[in-house]
Design a protein around this motif. Structure first.
Motif, short mmCIF file in Angstrom:
data_model
loop_
_atom_site.label_atom_id
_atom_site.label_comp_id
_atom_site.label_asym_id
_atom_site.label_seq_id
_atom_site.Cartn_x
_atom_site.Cartn_y
_atom_site.Cartn_z
N GLN A 52 3.22 8.71 -9.44
CA GLN A 52 4.02 7.49 -8.97
C GLN A 52 3.34 6.09 -9.92
O GLN A 52 4.18 5.60 -9.58
CB GLN A 52 4.07 6.92 -7.45
N LYS A 53 2.52 6.05 -9.72
CA LYS A 53 1.88 5.15 -10.53
C LYS A 53 2.31 4.96 -11.97
O LYS A 53 2.91 3.88 -12.53
CB LYS A 53 0.67 4.94 -10.95
N THR A 84 -2.32 5.40 -2.71
CA THR A 84 -3.13 5.52 -2.50
C THR A 84 -2.82 7.41 -1.74
O THR A 84 -1.87 7.35 -1.71
CB THR A 84 -4.97 5.21 -1.56
N ASN A 85 -4.08 8.34 -1.12
CA ASN A 85 -3.47 9.13 -0.30
C ASN A 85 -4.52 8.39 1.04
O ASN A 85 -5.22 8.01 1.64
CB ASN A 85 -3.79 10.36 -1.33
N PRO A 86 -3.75 9.40 2.46
CA PRO A 86 -4.74 9.42 3.88
C PRO A 86 -6.20 9.27 3.84
O PRO A 86 -7.02 8.72 4.39
CB PRO A 86 -3.66 10.49 4.60
N LEU A 138 1.03 -1.30 0.30
CA LEU A 138 0.66 0.24 0.07
C LEU A 138 1.15 1.16 -0.14
O LEU A 138 1.94 1.55 0.58
CB LEU A 138 -0.67 -0.07 1.22
N TYR A 139 0.19 2.44 -0.53
CA TYR A 139 1.64 3.00 -0.97
C TYR A 139 1.30 4.12 -0.81
O TYR A 139 -0.09 4.10 -1.38
CB TYR A 139 2.11 3.45 -2.67
N ASP A 175 5.43 8.22 1.42
CA ASP A 175 6.18 9.39 0.66
C ASP A 175 6.05 10.69 0.86
O ASP A 175 4.87 10.67 2.12
CB ASP A 175 5.93 9.25 -0.56
N GLU A 176 6.98 11.13 1.09
CA GLU A 176 6.82 12.41 2.06
C GLU A 176 6.79 13.00 2.64
O GLU A 176 4.81 13.70 3.73
CB GLU A 176 5.83 13.63 1.28
#
Lengths: 421, 761
Positions: free
Chosen positions: B120-121, B161-163, B108-109, B190-191
């Motif tokens: 990134q994908k 995905t994102n948070p 999971l990213y 990331d970041e």
């Protein structure tokens, strides 16, 4: 400072709704007696114990000659038998299925939308058993009793054939979600055939009903009147109240509501079957037309042609549309002349210009490609152009065939005609 | 006709031209750095190796190698990776190799924004394609079409995905993701440095929920984090994930030559030590660069500044480059507009972009040559991130930091060593902030019932569970607490903003085509979207005609005026409870809970160019209330023979200096901590200065101030002493002081505060 003190201070920043009712002790264990057991028993509700916990089961039986709206339950058997005799292919067909195999299924949940925290607190189902309809509702007495709830549900019927109202996208995914949480403690979920009567109803009555809620279809189509029915949106509140106070009073209302929902599914399936099979004398032209379209959509040409021809041969609101659709059926079968005659009839006698326009183009296509009669093709394309212009001047309704397309066709035909000399 | 100058010629011009050179106070050249590399790991699959070689990668940078070696063994890591150091291989390599070893493995990213996830994908898919591997990687966000969502859930090896999506769409529906959670081997964050303060505290709780779900399905993923340079990457990674983490900081990537210029606008008013506006100086510098078609990014501190600069620059060069060559970029623009701008920058169609810190993140906008900062961005880490936007791909680049008159900016620009030698900021989070924690415990209870005695991350849940049961949000049955509400808690909780409801901005210029052009959080809306405010969007001016506070809608109409608006916020403050106290000989310092009420009062209309005040009006909006934590210092002694007015001015000046220095010491964004002076504080009737956290419940900033009070006082006092002005100026004690004694008074206040030993109570 203690966390609780802090919490009280920060209350205004915390967004959940705070109830003003007094707080009650919420501890409950299996050894203690089931609260209000006499009230439950009076309603035909019994406990089901499993794995150190319990759920409640309400059972009711209804004689098959009982009327529910415009049908008795016994007519459901007639519908199933009619399917078995007809041999017509249709998504709602019960061919090869016994009436007793049908399970009519509906749930009550603590919220809308999917999500793990939206739990099911009533799993209700009914089926035909001898000369009775046997209804069973599995009730979650409080969160935490999911294992006995699903255990009793899964062992109490064969769910190979299920009929629901929007169960495909709501109830059953929700059952799956809840089942996943306890999958190590209960049997696997069965795979099954699914009749979703919501989609069927939408297809049939979208034109006349603004909303497709079961309670509306029931009232407008099946003639079922509910007395003192609870509005469905109150169910979660009533359930939360029941979980805290344990008094079954409110729950009995929800159980009754769920019961009617499930019984209505029986009448709804009966009605839909009669409609599709042409056994309903009171069927409207629009309904018959929709049945034809449905047959056509699923590739059942005979059924489609039969519905459309019946409409085409009488004068009613759908005559032109039905003829038009019938011609398309013939076209599909490459019966060009049959199609051509009907379409010519539509152009001559029809009074709906949108249909006449489409018919002209279809005729032009047949003359051009099949009959190789370019002059006639041009004649009908010109005809289409005139109708198109008339339609545009009247209103801005979006047409399936644009004026531009017609002009292109005309140009091409003229070129071909010119070359042929 | 003049020939276009290239970057080197422009730099020479800056060094010699009268109008520029005397404003340059410091010119630091950062030399290029050679790469330091190591062999590819032996155990990577030949197909993967070949794919890397096709991309010209035959060796790994040292940090990439270390990251691989740790992560492949299942050890959680945080890799410190400056801009353009090839950080993606730090996680892509171990993840892909693990999936090759076991095709059931899942990863999971998590990226802070959708745009980064998209970038990134493409990156990971290129490697997968070149290697010809049967690995599926998908983004899962609000833009994912519903027909492929099912596929992503069941068959996605790598889910990007994102948070926010994890919080509101994945975790609450975890039963649909069984194959992901059962086989989750890696979580990539990331970041990482973005997850600080309130947002970081939220995300830490989302990660607690994630790990709770993983435990339910029997997985225990390894975390791979990457971070820009901050002081405490390891501490941040460990407090976000509550795992043992190894630090990878042997960065082996090369970097190009970089010129870092400190630019201080000339003084225009000597007695008051007022400098020319940074915005105007930036306009001058940027137009010089843009005229010569040197691709430039300009950072501005606020949305308003962005819009003002876009207006200026578009006007200046519209005949040379066309109006679309210079664009604004900030939160509040709709996603499609942002994507279009990012694309324009990469393709080179857009020469200049003026941005808030929204573009600080690794969104791929290609190679820009110059970066100009309008004012110090507030943190060292942020300044380096912004500077990294110029010349990311190893070419020579120029970074110009233009100081504003603010004390913090003046402090930084006059102490280049402070900036270049000091370690960057510490990122802090407070996952146990009760407001944030409770929101996430509700979500967690929705996802799975809580067991009595269960910990939520490192937090002991007992009292909170009891509280939520009493509030009838949860229901206790036996030893478990169940969600007992018909709502979907994640929908009401936003990770990004303190106020949960945004104000939607509706453009009604064209009556037949009314449309939504943006949105804004509630607190900002009080001062930016009040009625009659001029709201700027992509350089266009809109006047707010109606602000419907109940419905959270602002109706605007396009206008063309030569002013912008600036609003005042009146603040009242009460101490509710004191948790900590220390006595000093001159008074006391305290820490505890306070309540603040804020009300927008009046706004001013300020003319463009001259920045003069040309009118004002009242704002009628209801009060907003905030409960948070605060640190304060109170004086018990009299200061000299100050009368009430001098005392008040002295405290205001002192607060002004403290406000500039405080963010440096607690290392936070200046907006996150506020400083308020009171001549007679309500709780002890003493002259008091308060520091409070902007977020309800506090995120630990004021507590840090309490712990280091003496140091903060000393640095702030030094700032005032060292200032070149005679009687106080905007750069030290603020603009309101007109009295001859103002500066001396402030120093006297500092002296009184500092003069005294601490007695622990």
């Amino acid at each position: 400072m203690s966390i609780k003190k802090k919490l009280n201070r920060l209350k205004s920043h915390l967004s959940h709704e705070v109830s003003t009712k007094s707080v009650l002790t919420t501890c409950q264990s299996i050894e203690s007696e089931i609260p209000f057991i006499e009230v439950w028993e009076n309603e035909g509700v019994t406990p089901y114990f499993f794995d150190g916990s319990y759920c409640l089961i309400r059972e009711r039986r209804f004689p098959i000659d009982q009327q529910h709206g415009i049908y008795t339950f016994s007519q459901f058997s007639i519908a199933v038998n009619a399917w078995n005799e007809s041999g017509m292919k249709h998504p709602l067909s019960a061919a090869g299925i016994k009436p007793e195999s049908f399970v009519f299924f509906d749930t009550e949940t603590t919220g809308l939308g999917g999500g793990v925290g939206n739990s099911i607190f009533i799993l209700g189902h009914a089926r035909l058993s001898g000369d009775e309809i046997h209804l069973k509702q599995h009730i979650l007495p409080s969160p935490g009793a999911e294992v006995p709830l699903y255990q009793s549900f899964l062992e109490s019927a064969d769910y190979t054939t299920m009929a629901t109202y929007n169960g495909k996208s709501f109830d059953w995914p929700q059952v799956k979600t809840q089942h996943t949480l306890i999958r190590e403690h209960v049997p696997k979920l069965p795979s099954f055939g699914h009749f979703d009567l919501y989609h069927a109803s939408r297809r049939m009555w979208k034109h006349k009903l603004e909303r497709m809620k079961l309670s509306i279809v029931e009232k407008e189509v099946l003639g079922i009147e509910r007395k003192d029915d609870l509005p469905g949106f109150l169910a979660p509140m009533i359930y939360f109240d029941f979980v805290e106070r344990k008094d079954p009073q409110g729950m009995l209302g929800i159980l009754k509501h769920n019961e009617i929902d499930i019984l209505s599914l029986i009448s709804l399936y009966t009605h839909l079957s009669f409609q599709i099979l042409g056994l309903d004398q009171k069927q409207t032209a629009k309904e018959m037309y929709e049945i034809g379209r449905w047959f056509s959509h699923v590739g059942e040409a005979e059924g489609a042609k039969e519905s459309f021809s019946r409409l085409a041969n009488t004068t009613n609101s759908e005559t032109a549309a039905a003829k038009h659709a019938l011609a398309f059926e013939y076209k599909k079968e490459k019966k060009w002349m049959d199609a051509l005659h009907i379409w010519e009839d539509v152009v001559d006698q029809g009074n709906e210009d949108v249909i006449r326009l489409e018919a002209c183009i279809e005729i032009a296509k047949i003359y051009e490609h099949r009959e190789k009669n370019l002059q006639k093709a041009i004649h009908f394309t010109r005809n289409a152009e005139a109708i198109s212009q008339k339609l545009q001047s009247v209103n801005n309704r979006k047409l399936t065939i644009s004026h531009q397309e017609i002009m292109k066709r005309l140009e091409r035909l003229n070129k071909r005609l010119y070359r042929s000399f | 006709m003049k020939v276009r100058k290239d970057l080197n010629e422009i730099m020479n011009h800056l060094k010699v031209a009268e109008s520029f050179k005397e404003n340059i106070v410091h010119w630091q050249t950062i030399e290029e750095k050679e790469a330091s590399t190591d062999e590819l790991p032996l155990d990577i699959h030949p197909a993967l190796k070949e794919a890397l070689q096709k991309r010209g990668i035959t060796r790994l940078y040292t940090h990439q190698k270390s990251a691989y070696e740790e992560a492949i063994q299942g050890k959680s890591i945080v890799a410190v990776t400056p801009t353009a150091s090839g950080k993606t291989l730090c996680y892509n390599l171990p993840v892909l190799q693990t999936i090759i070893n076991d095709a059931n493995s899942r990863a999971l990213y998590m990226f802070p924004t959708k745009a980064l996830a998209q970038d990134q994908k493409s990156e990971i898919n290129e490697i997968i394609e070149e290697a010809g591997l049967p690995i599926n990687s998908y983004t899962y966000d609000g833009d994912t079409p519903s027909n492929i969502r099912q596929k992503v859930r069941k068959a996605g090896h790598v889910v990007i995905t994102n948070p926010d999506m994890l919080h509101s769409a994945i975790l609450p529906h975890h039963t649909k993701w069984v194959s992901l959670f059962e086989n989750l081997k890696y979580v990539v964050i990331d970041e990482l440095h973005i997850y600080r303060g309130v947002f970081g505290s939220h995300v830490a709780n989302v990660i607690r929920r994630l790990q709770r779900i993983c435990r339910f399905y029997g997985s225990n993923p390894t975390f791979i984090c990457t971070s820009a340079t901050i002081a405490n990457p390891l501490e941040l990674a460990e407090s976000l994930t509550e795992k043992r983490i190894s630090l990878i900081d042997n960065n082996g990537a090369p970097s190009g030559r970089k010129h870092f210029v400190f630019y201080n606008p000339p003084i225009v008013n000597h007695p008051l030590n007022i400098r020319r506006s940074a915005t105007l100086e930036v306009r001058k510098l940027a137009s010089e660069l843009l005229k010569n078609k040197v691709q430039t990014i300009v950072f501005a501190r606020s949305r308003v500044r962005v819009e003002i600069l876009v207006t200026y620059l578009q006007e200046l060069i519209k005949h040379k480059l066309g109006p679309k060559a210079i664009r604004g970029y900030r939160g509040g623009y709709l996603p499609t507009e942002r994507r279009e701008i990012e694309k324009g920058l990469r393709s080179g169609e857009i020469f200049g972009v003026v941005s808030t810190n929204a573009l600080e993140l690794g969104v791929d906008i290609g190679q820009l040559q110059v970066c100009i900062m309008t004012g110090y961005p507030g943190t060292i880490a942020s300044a380096w991130q912004q500077a990294g936007r110029a010349g990311r791909r190893h070419s020579e680049s120029l970074v110009i930091m233009v100081a504003s008159s603010s004390p913090l900016d003046q402090f930084i620009i006059q102490n280049p060593d402070y900036f270049f030698k000091r370690s960057p900021e510490t990122a802090r989070i407070n996952p146990d902030n009760l407001i944030i924690l409770i929101d996430h415990m509700k979500c967690a209870a929705y996802e799975l019932p809580f067991k009595a005695g269960e910990q939520f991350g490192s937090f002991e849940t007992e009292e909170v569970l009891e509280y939520l049961a009493e509030e009838r949000v949860l229901y206790q049955n036996g030893d478990k607490y169940y969600w007992m509400n018909d709502s979907f808690p994640a929908h009401n909780i936003s990770l990004r903003s303190a106020s949960q409801e945004n104000v939607v901005i509706i453009d009604q210029t064209d009556v037949a085509n009314v449309k939504v052009i943006g949105e804004m959080d509630r607190f900002s809306a009080m001062t930016l979207l009040h009625e009659e405010a001029v709201y700027l969007h992509q350089g266009r001016q809109f006047q707010v005609e109606l602000l419907d506070w109940e419905e959270k809608k602002a109706f605007v109409r396009e206008v063309d005026v030569d002013y912008f608006t600036d609003a005042n916020l009146a603040v009242q403050l009460k101490v509710l409870e004191q948790d900590k106290q220390q006595f000093i000989s001159s008074g006391e310092i305290g820490y505890g809970d306070i309540s603040i009420t804020a009300m927008a009062t009046i706004f001013k209309k300020i003319k463009f160019e001259t920045h003069e005040n040309i009118g004002s009006g009242p704002i009628s909006l209801p009060e907003e209330e905030l409960h948070t934590s605060a640190a304060w210092i109170s004086l018990h002694k009299d200061i000299g023979q100050f009368n009430q007015e001098r005392l008040e001015q002295g405290l205001i000046g002192t607060s002004h200096a403290l406000k500039s220095i405080a963010p440096l010491f607690v290392m936070c964004d200046p907006q996150d901590i506020h400083v308020v002076p009171q001549v007679k504080a309500a709780h002890n009737e003493k002259p008091t200065i308060f520091f409070y956290d902007r977020y309800p419940g506090g995120v630990g900033l004021s507590e840090k101030i309490f712990d280091g009070f003496q140091l903060v006082l000393k640095e702030a006092s030094d700032l005032v002493k060292k200032c070149q002005c005679a009687h106080g100026c905007p750069s030290c004690i603020g603009i309101d002081s007109s009295s001859q004694t103002a500066k001396a008074d402030v120093l006297k206040v500092f002296e009184t505060f500092m003069n005294g030993e601490i007695h622990v109570n």
